[in-house]
Scaffold this motif. Structure first.
Motif, mmCIF file in Angstrom:
data_model
loop_
_atom_site.group_PDB
_atom_site.id
_atom_site.type_symbol
_atom_site.label_atom_id
_atom_site.label_comp_id
_atom_site.label_asym_id
_atom_site.label_seq_id
_atom_site.Cartn_x
_atom_site.Cartn_y
_atom_site.Cartn_z
ATOM 1 N N TYR A 1 -5.000 8.567 2.952
ATOM 2 C CA TYR A 1 -4.693 9.423 2.195
ATOM 3 C C TYR A 1 -6.378 8.907 0.736
ATOM 4 O O TYR A 1 -6.762 10.006 -0.378
ATOM 5 C CB TYR A 1 -3.696 8.897 0.618
ATOM 6 C CG TYR A 1 -2.236 9.558 1.892
ATOM 7 C CD1 TYR A 1 -2.231 10.881 2.244
ATOM 8 C CD2 TYR A 1 -1.229 8.495 1.626
ATOM 9 C CE1 TYR A 1 -1.288 10.882 3.186
ATOM 10 C CE2 TYR A 1 0.066 8.722 2.035
ATOM 11 C CZ TYR A 1 0.195 10.344 3.367
ATOM 12 O OH TYR A 1 0.597 10.443 3.604
ATOM 13 N N SER A 2 -6.216 7.787 0.608
ATOM 14 C CA SER A 2 -7.575 6.924 -0.588
ATOM 15 C C SER A 2 -8.799 8.170 0.105
ATOM 16 O O SER A 2 -9.476 8.408 -1.493
ATOM 17 C CB SER A 2 -7.375 6.050 -0.112
ATOM 18 O OG SER A 2 -6.485 5.133 -0.430
ATOM 19 N N GLU B 1 -9.788 13.369 -2.850
ATOM 20 C CA GLU B 1 -9.974 12.528 -4.592
ATOM 21 C C GLU B 1 -9.243 12.013 -5.697
ATOM 22 O O GLU B 1 -9.082 10.992 -6.738
ATOM 23 C CB GLU B 1 -10.962 13.339 -5.290
ATOM 24 C CG GLU B 1 -11.953 13.047 -6.052
ATOM 25 C CD GLU B 1 -12.853 13.790 -7.243
ATOM 26 O OE1 GLU B 1 -13.968 13.703 -7.825
ATOM 27 O OE2 GLU B 1 -13.386 14.750 -6.211
ATOM 28 N N ARG C 1 -6.926 9.634 -5.062
ATOM 29 C CA ARG C 1 -8.024 7.787 -4.471
ATOM 30 C C ARG C 1 -7.898 7.584 -6.589
ATOM 31 O O ARG C 1 -7.827 6.428 -6.927
ATOM 32 C CB ARG C 1 -9.414 8.513 -4.052
ATOM 33 C CG ARG C 1 -10.159 6.947 -4.219
ATOM 34 C CD ARG C 1 -11.633 7.102 -3.288
ATOM 35 N NE ARG C 1 -12.217 8.419 -3.737
ATOM 36 C CZ ARG C 1 -12.058 9.521 -2.938
ATOM 37 N NH1 ARG C 1 -11.832 9.681 -1.789
ATOM 38 N NH2 ARG C 1 -13.027 10.573 -3.260
ATOM 39 N N PHE D 1 -4.593 5.968 -7.916
ATOM 40 C CA PHE D 1 -4.051 4.179 -7.316
ATOM 41 C C PHE D 1 -5.733 3.394 -7.778
ATOM 42 O O PHE D 1 -5.277 2.743 -8.358
ATOM 43 C CB PHE D 1 -5.168 4.277 -5.653
ATOM 44 C CG PHE D 1 -4.306 4.649 -4.688
ATOM 45 C CD1 PHE D 1 -3.099 5.443 -4.846
ATOM 46 C CD2 PHE D 1 -4.867 4.975 -3.506
ATOM 47 C CE1 PHE D 1 -2.194 5.584 -3.760
ATOM 48 C CE2 PHE D 1 -3.803 5.861 -2.548
ATOM 49 C CZ PHE D 1 -2.831 6.121 -2.597
ATOM 50 N N LYS D 2 -6.242 3.720 -8.605
ATOM 51 C CA LYS D 2 -7.287 2.792 -9.806
ATOM 52 C C LYS D 2 -6.167 3.459 -11.122
ATOM 53 O O LYS D 2 -6.754 1.850 -11.623
ATOM 54 C CB LYS D 2 -8.651 4.250 -10.120
ATOM 55 C CG LYS D 2 -10.086 4.000 -8.765
ATOM 56 C CD LYS D 2 -11.498 4.926 -9.298
ATOM 57 C CE LYS D 2 -11.503 4.485 -7.646
ATOM 58 N NZ LYS D 2 -13.131 5.124 -7.937
ATOM 59 N N SER E 1 0.765 -1.395 0.230
ATOM 60 C CA SER E 1 0.236 0.292 -0.141
ATOM 61 C C SER E 1 0.720 0.852 -0.064
ATOM 62 O O SER E 1 0.480 2.485 -0.794
ATOM 63 C CB SER E 1 -0.984 0.172 0.966
ATOM 64 O OG SER E 1 -0.270 0.336 1.972
ATOM 65 N N VAL F 1 1.461 4.334 -2.722
ATOM 66 C CA VAL F 1 1.172 5.692 -2.903
ATOM 67 C C VAL F 1 2.278 6.892 -3.374
ATOM 68 O O VAL F 1 2.636 7.284 -3.885
ATOM 69 C CB VAL F 1 1.826 5.984 -1.119
ATOM 70 C CG1 VAL F 1 1.736 7.998 -0.621
ATOM 71 C CG2 VAL F 1 0.327 5.531 -0.675
ATOM 72 N N PRO G 1 -2.019 5.145 3.854
ATOM 73 C CA PRO G 1 -2.787 5.026 2.647
ATOM 74 C C PRO G 1 -4.085 4.804 1.905
ATOM 75 O O PRO G 1 -4.940 5.795 1.735
ATOM 76 C CB PRO G 1 -1.799 3.135 1.716
ATOM 77 C CG PRO G 1 -0.563 3.437 2.854
ATOM 78 C CD PRO G 1 -0.863 3.815 4.427
#
Length: 376
Positions: free
Chosen positions: A301-302, A306, A309, A312-313, A55, A59, A298
């Motif tokens: 942050y998620s 936004e 996030r 990350f996606k 994780s 980041v 993490p």
């Protein structure tokens, strides 16, 4: 080997003692065999460590590939993620060298096992202090991001890890109980209780300093926010971005303090009271809570950012078009962040002459639409 009661034997430097000697000295038991509970705890702990490493690595990658995060504050947050990743490795090493394996460790390996945990905490504390100073400078100057050069940021990060490494080496090279057996700790049998007092007090003091700095920043931001309604919507949006970023960092700080304070208080009591503190009875619980902190950031942050996030996606999708998962995040439009205490006047009235639009933008900090660098 037995220790005589005369003071000369207790204060003499004898480096021939092994790890088992110090554990026996402070009446700390070393398991001779693995139990089913031990296997369950080790398996669960290593799984958590793996999640922590992955994780926080995500980041770091997100900050690297998203140009919107290429600012000093995010570089420091990436360094915080590196410290948490390091903590995950340190805890994994601790679990793989505990239980019956403890008696097989040399003193050098035992000191290394403990030093890794010390380094991860010191790096996190120093990094949070650096973030606090950076945020204080930028918020007072009414900027969203610091204008610190990348070279200075790199130098600051190097200094953080150098200080953390030095702190981790102190017990093994200078401040242990090999020459003062009466000061050996029940939590860390080769450590001097005086070092535990110093280390715990130093970190708790750092927590207090950070809390004071962030408190001053929030008071200043709230005071300045009262005048935002007199200005443009862009200025208000910029102010909200500053506040949201500050709230995210504050949540990171609060989570860090909550997770580490029980362990530090335990070390402080152990250093002051010795066996009378009974710290060994709940030290493992404090260690588990401290380990959870490396997993919390993490998640923060998620939930809070936004853009983070969405990045990350992108990473988890593994493809540029995002068809493998949810829709791609839509980046917010570029906004201008102007100091709220400045009065908004027409361009024609500035210096009694008309400015070009490109020059008028120099009075504000332009927050560009983020661009992502996604590997093909």
């Amino acid at each position: 080997m037995q220790v005589t009661e005369n003071s000369g034997a207790w204060n003499a430097c004898d480096y021939s003692h092994d790890v088992a000697f110090f554990y026996k000295l402070v009446d700390k038991r070393i398991s001779k065999s693995w139990t089913q509970r031990d296997h369950l705890v080790i398996g669960l702990g290593l799984s958590v460590c793996l999640v922590v490493v992955l994780s926080n690595l995500m980041v770091m990658v997100a900050i690297f590939i998203n140009r919107r995060f290429h600012f000093p504050i995010y570089y420091l947050l990436a360094n915080m993620a590196a410290a948490d990743l390091f903590a995950g490795v340190a805890y994994a090493n601790l679990m793989l060298n505990t239980g019956p394996w403890t008696a097989l460790l040399s003193k050098e390996k035992w000191f290394l096992r403990s030093a890794l945990v010390d380094i991860s905490l010191t790096a996190s504390v120093a990094n949070l202090l650096a973030v606090a100073v950076e945020r204080h400078q930028t918020v007072v100057a009414m900027q969203l991001h610091s204008r610190m050069s990348k070279r200075r940021v790199v130098l600051l990060i190097v200094c953080i890890w150098a200080a953390a490494g030095a702190m981790g080496l102190v017990p093994s090279m200078l401040w242990n109980c090999e020459c003062d057996l009466a000061s050996c700790s029940t939590i860390a049998p080769l450590y001097s209780r005086r070092f535990l007092v110093f280390w715990a007090a130093f970190n708790l003091l750092a927590f207090g300093v950070m809390a004071a700095v962030y408190g001053r920043i929030f008071v200043y931001v709230r005071r300045q926010s009262r005048g935002v309604s007199r200005h443009t919507s862009d200025a208000a949006q910029g102010q909200r971005m500053v506040v949201n970023l500050m709230k995210t960092i504050a949540m990171v700080l609060v989570a860090f303090v909550i997770c580490w304070t029980p362990g530090l208080l335990t070390l402080l009591l152990e250093g002051l009271l010795g066996k009378d503190s009974h710290a060994h009875a709940y030290e493992k619980y404090c260690l588990v809570i401290a380990e959870c902190n490396s997993l919390v950031n993490p998640i923060i942050y998620s939930l809070r950012d936004e853009e983070m996030r969405g990045t990350f996606k992108w990473i988890l999708c593994g493809r540029r078009d995002g068809r493998a998962c949810t829709a791609m995040p839509v980046a917010p439009p570029a906004v201008q962040y102007c100091a709220p205490q400045l009065e908004v006047v027409s361009v024609e009235k500035l210096d009694d002459r008309v400015l070009e639009p490109s020059k008028a933008e120099d009075h504000c900090q332009l927050l560009e639409k983020p661009e992502l660098q996604i590997p093909q």
